[in-house]
Design a protein around this motif. Structure first.
Motif, PDB file in Angstrom:
ATOM      1  N   GLN A  19       0.869  -1.070   0.123  1.00  0.00           N
ATOM      2  CA  GLN A  19      -0.102   0.006   0.095  1.00  0.00           C
ATOM      3  C   GLN A  19       0.845   1.272  -0.017  1.00  0.00           C
ATOM      4  OE1 GLN A  19      -3.548  -0.185  -0.335  1.00  0.00           O
ATOM      5  NE2 GLN A  19      -3.498   2.005  -0.566  1.00  0.00           N
ATOM      6  N   THR A  20       1.954   1.282   0.790  1.00  0.00           N
ATOM      7  CA  THR A  20       3.050   2.357   0.867  1.00  0.00           C
ATOM      8  C   THR A  20       3.416   2.590  -0.511  1.00  0.00           C
ATOM      9  OG1 THR A  20       3.463   1.920   3.039  1.00  0.00           O
ATOM     10  CG2 THR A  20       4.982   3.181   1.779  1.00  0.00           C
ATOM     11  N   ILE A  21       3.816   1.620  -1.432  1.00  0.00           N
ATOM     12  CA  ILE A  21       4.633   1.839  -2.776  1.00  0.00           C
ATOM     13  C   ILE A  21       3.335   2.311  -3.649  1.00  0.00           C
ATOM     14  CG2 ILE A  21       5.396   0.341  -4.528  1.00  0.00           C
ATOM     15  CD1 ILE A  21       6.853  -1.599  -2.949  1.00  0.00           C
ATOM     16  N   LYS A  22       2.053   1.669  -3.430  1.00  0.00           N
ATOM     17  CA  LYS A  22       1.037   2.194  -4.340  1.00  0.00           C
ATOM     18  C   LYS A  22       0.702   3.674  -4.153  1.00  0.00           C
ATOM     19  CE  LYS A  22      -1.642  -1.930  -4.997  1.00  0.00           C
ATOM     20  NZ  LYS A  22      -2.906  -2.761  -4.857  1.00  0.00           N
ATOM     21  N   ASN A  23       0.917   3.936  -2.967  1.00  0.00           N
ATOM     22  CA  ASN A  23       0.642   5.451  -2.509  1.00  0.00           C
ATOM     23  C   ASN A  23       1.751   6.464  -2.907  1.00  0.00           C
ATOM     24  OD1 ASN A  23      -1.785   4.788  -1.463  1.00  0.00           O
ATOM     25  ND2 ASN A  23      -0.981   4.472   0.721  1.00  0.00           N
ATOM     26  N   ARG A  24       2.956   6.080  -3.168  1.00  0.00           N
ATOM     27  CA  ARG A  24       4.057   6.942  -3.650  1.00  0.00           C
ATOM     28  C   ARG A  24       3.736   7.258  -4.901  1.00  0.00           C
ATOM     29  NH1 ARG A  24       7.559   8.575   0.431  1.00  0.00           N
ATOM     30  NH2 ARG A  24       7.961   6.843   1.877  1.00  0.00           N
ATOM     31  N   VAL A  25       4.032   8.557  -5.303  1.00  0.00           N
ATOM     32  CA  VAL A  25       3.929   9.204  -6.451  1.00  0.00           C
ATOM     33  C   VAL A  25       5.061  10.088  -6.856  1.00  0.00           C
ATOM     34  CG1 VAL A  25       1.567   9.539  -6.311  1.00  0.00           C
ATOM     35  CG2 VAL A  25       2.844  11.557  -5.451  1.00  0.00           C
ATOM     36  N   ILE A  26       5.498  10.052  -8.008  1.00  0.00           N
ATOM     37  CA  ILE A  26       6.549  10.726  -8.517  1.00  0.00           C
ATOM     38  C   ILE A  26       6.086  11.772  -9.541  1.00  0.00           C
ATOM     39  CG2 ILE A  26       8.817  10.647  -9.968  1.00  0.00           C
ATOM     40  CD1 ILE A  26       8.689   7.611  -9.397  1.00  0.00           C
ATOM     41  N   GLY A  27       6.500  13.132  -9.310  1.00  0.00           N
ATOM     42  CA  GLY A  27       5.727  14.250  -9.866  1.00  0.00           C
ATOM     43  C   GLY A  27       4.114  14.351  -9.768  1.00  0.00           C
ATOM     44  N   GLU A  28       3.645  14.331 -10.970  1.00  0.00           N
ATOM     45  CA  GLU A  28       2.439  14.713 -11.027  1.00  0.00           C
ATOM     46  C   GLU A  28       1.489  13.327 -11.443  1.00  0.00           C
ATOM     47  OE1 GLU A  28       0.959  17.612 -13.194  1.00  0.00           O
ATOM     48  OE2 GLU A  28       1.826  19.272 -12.249  1.00  0.00           O
ATOM     49  N   SER A  29       2.139  12.745 -12.282  1.00  0.00           N
ATOM     50  CA  SER A  29       1.513  11.020 -12.712  1.00  0.00           C
ATOM     51  C   SER A  29       2.254  10.087 -12.590  1.00  0.00           C
ATOM     52  CB  SER A  29       1.077  11.465 -14.216  1.00  0.00           C
ATOM     53  OG  SER A  29       2.217  11.606 -14.928  1.00  0.00           O
ATOM     54  N   GLY A  30       3.587  10.276 -12.107  1.00  0.00           N
ATOM     55  CA  GLY A  30       4.431   8.880 -11.931  1.00  0.00           C
ATOM     56  C   GLY A  30       3.987   8.142 -10.688  1.00  0.00           C
ATOM     57  N   TYR A  31       4.412   6.910 -10.820  1.00  0.00           N
ATOM     58  CA  TYR A  31       4.137   5.970  -9.858  1.00  0.00           C
ATOM     59  C   TYR A  31       5.117   4.937  -9.586  1.00  0.00           C
ATOM     60  CZ  TYR A  31       2.297   3.528 -13.758  1.00  0.00           C
ATOM     61  OH  TYR A  31       2.163   3.066 -15.049  1.00  0.00           O
ATOM     62  N   TYR A  32       5.279   3.994  -8.658  1.00  0.00           N
ATOM     63  CA  TYR A  32       5.933   2.713  -8.588  1.00  0.00           C
ATOM     64  C   TYR A  32       5.323   1.502  -8.710  1.00  0.00           C
ATOM     65  CZ  TYR A  32       9.427   5.929  -6.409  1.00  0.00           C
ATOM     66  OH  TYR A  32      10.126   7.102  -6.136  1.00  0.00           O
ATOM     67  N   GLY A  45       7.371 -11.967 -14.726  1.00  0.00           N
ATOM     68  CA  GLY A  45       7.095 -10.926 -15.343  1.00  0.00           C
ATOM     69  C   GLY A  45       5.624 -10.456 -14.998  1.00  0.00           C
ATOM     70  N   GLU A  46       4.809 -10.951 -13.813  1.00  0.00           N
ATOM     71  CA  GLU A  46       3.709 -10.443 -13.472  1.00  0.00           C
ATOM     72  C   GLU A  46       4.029  -9.353 -12.514  1.00  0.00           C
ATOM     73  OE1 GLU A  46       1.106 -12.766 -10.477  1.00  0.00           O
ATOM     74  OE2 GLU A  46       0.605 -13.644 -12.420  1.00  0.00           O
ATOM     75  N   PHE A  47       3.061  -8.633 -12.598  1.00  0.00           N
ATOM     76  CA  PHE A  47       2.904  -7.382 -11.608  1.00  0.00           C
ATOM     77  C   PHE A  47       2.458  -7.746 -10.183  1.00  0.00           C
ATOM     78  CE2 PHE A  47       2.357  -5.534 -15.852  1.00  0.00           C
ATOM     79  CZ  PHE A  47       3.259  -4.231 -15.781  1.00  0.00           C
ATOM     80  N   ILE A  48       3.498  -7.915  -9.160  1.00  0.00           N
ATOM     81  CA  ILE A  48       3.092  -8.200  -7.972  1.00  0.00           C
ATOM     82  C   ILE A  48       2.457  -6.982  -7.236  1.00  0.00           C
ATOM     83  CG2 ILE A  48       4.399  -8.535  -5.673  1.00  0.00           C
ATOM     84  CD1 ILE A  48       6.783  -9.727  -7.083  1.00  0.00           C
ATOM     85  N   SER A  49       2.756  -5.600  -7.646  1.00  0.00           N
ATOM     86  CA  SER A  49       2.222  -4.535  -7.211  1.00  0.00           C
ATOM     87  C   SER A  49       2.049  -3.501  -8.302  1.00  0.00           C
ATOM     88  CB  SER A  49       2.818  -4.068  -6.035  1.00  0.00           C
ATOM     89  OG  SER A  49       2.074  -2.648  -5.513  1.00  0.00           O
ATOM     90  N   HIS A  50       0.893  -2.850  -8.680  1.00  0.00           N
ATOM     91  CA  HIS A  50       0.751  -1.974  -9.505  1.00  0.00           C
ATOM     92  C   HIS A  50      -0.548  -1.424  -9.557  1.00  0.00           C
ATOM     93  CE1 HIS A  50       0.187  -0.123 -13.736  1.00  0.00           C
ATOM     94  NE2 HIS A  50       1.545  -0.498 -13.783  1.00  0.00           N
ATOM     95  N   PRO A  51      -0.785  -0.100  -9.674  1.00  0.00           N
ATOM     96  CA  PRO A  51      -1.872   0.826  -9.467  1.00  0.00           C
ATOM     97  C   PRO A  51      -3.032   0.122 -10.160  1.00  0.00           C
ATOM     98  CG  PRO A  51       0.087   2.445  -9.886  1.00  0.00           C
ATOM     99  CD  PRO A  51       0.509   0.954 -10.132  1.00  0.00           C
TER     100      PRO A  51
END
Length: 336
Positions: A19-32, A45-51
């Motif tokens: 949840q912390t990683i999802k809540n992190r943002v880079i700039g206005e639209s960037g994410y982890y 190759g599967e997304f373990i965490s993605h918005p």
């Protein structure tokens, strides 16, 4: 055989981390987001965490240029990647955590990275233009106020240059007595003009004396020397070279004259030393030495001829004596 084991449930911690990683943002639209980087796992190759793409595979995702984004990231494992997404350039940085086989990726549109930098750049450009305008106005005002002083400095320098080019016999100093920068500059220039004038006058005197001495050399007088002392090292070296040249020429000419004088007194034993002589002086010394050798050879030949003539004279005298005796005997016989 026994095994002791103590387990701890970290599910809540992992959920908090996700949840912390999802809540992190880079700039206005960037994410982890996190990728499964275990190549031996069927979920590779599967997304373990993605918005929006959690638990989905990203191996088939490509940009408009045909670059398979997730495959490129998984192949590099550490580094950065730039690609086109939704007609915008996107920049990603990623790093792999081998212990968990997680590959953490952060991405943002490139224009957002440079947004603050562009604002700062525009601010700097604006301030630079304002500063340039202020400086230009200040320089214009300063130049306008100082134009009179600059003209005097220019006139003084032109007068000095005319003197250096021998267009004038005098120098007009810069007439500025103020205590500002121009006054200090004028004072320094005047002092240096005085030093340069003194050095130039000394150089001219040395050159004039050099011309006079060389003129005497041209007419055969090698006794003249340059005696003026100046502060110019190059001209002093020239003076020393000319004086050494005169000494050398005079010494060699004296040697030649002494040997020729001995030749005039029928002494042909001495020769001129050719050590350290070159070109014309060497030819002159060799010529005089050759002359002495030729005269000596001629005298030896004359002496040999004289000895032969003396021997022939003695033989002739003996024959004359015999002829005289024979004549006396014949005369006595005729008388008897």
């Amino acid at each position: 055989i026994a095994i002791a084991f103590i387990g701890s449930d970290i599910s809540s911690d992992l959920n908090d981390l996700m949840q912390t990683i999802k809540n992190r943002v880079i700039g206005e639209s960037g994410y982890y987001y996190i990728l499964n980087s275990n190549i031996n796992d069927k979920k590779y190759g599967e997304f373990i965490s993605h918005p929006t793409l959690s638990k989905k595979s990203g191996l088939d995702i490509s940009d408009k240029n045909g670059v398979y984004i997730i495959k490129e990231i998984l192949n590099k494992r550490n580094g950065d990647l730039t690609y086109i997404w939704n007609d915008e350039e996107k920049f990603t940085v990623f790093e792999n955590f081998d212990e968990w086989n997680w590959l953490l990726v952060g991405g943002v549109n490139s224009n957002e990275i440079f947004k603050d930098a562009n604002k700062l750049m525009y601010l700097i450009i604006t301030l630079s233009i304002i500063t340039l305008v202020v400086i230009s106005i200040s320089i214009f005002i300063t130049l306008t106020i100082s134009l009179k002083s600059l003209k005097r400095i220019k006139d003084g320098l032109l007068s000095f240059f005319r003197y250096l080019n021998k267009e004038s016999n005098s120098i007009e100093k810069i007439a500025i007595d103020s205590e500002d920068e121009f006054g200090i500059m004028a004072k320094q220039i005047n002092e240096n003009i005085e030093k340069a004038k003194k050095a130039t006058d000394e150089d001219r005197k040395l050159i004039d004396e050099t011309v006079a001495v060389l003129s005497e050399f041209e007419h055969g007088d090698l006794c003249q020397r340059i005696n003026i002392e100046v502060s110019n090292p190059a001209l002093m070296e020239l003076k020393n070279v000319l004086n050494r040249m005169a000494n050398n020429l005079e010494s060699n000419i004296e040697n030649v004259l002494n040997v020729l004088e001995q030749y005039s007194n029928y002494n042909y034993l001495n020769k001129i030393s050719t050590k350290n002589l070159k070109e014309h002086l060497l030819k002159l010394a060799n010529g005089v030495n050759t002359l002495g050798d030729s005269i000596t050879k001629m005298l030896i030949e004359n002496k040999s001829i004289g000895l032969k003539l003396d021997e022939s004279s003695n033989i002739l005298l003996k024959n004359v004596d015999k002829l005289n005796i024979s004549s006396n005997e014949a005369a006595a016989s005729l008388e008897e």
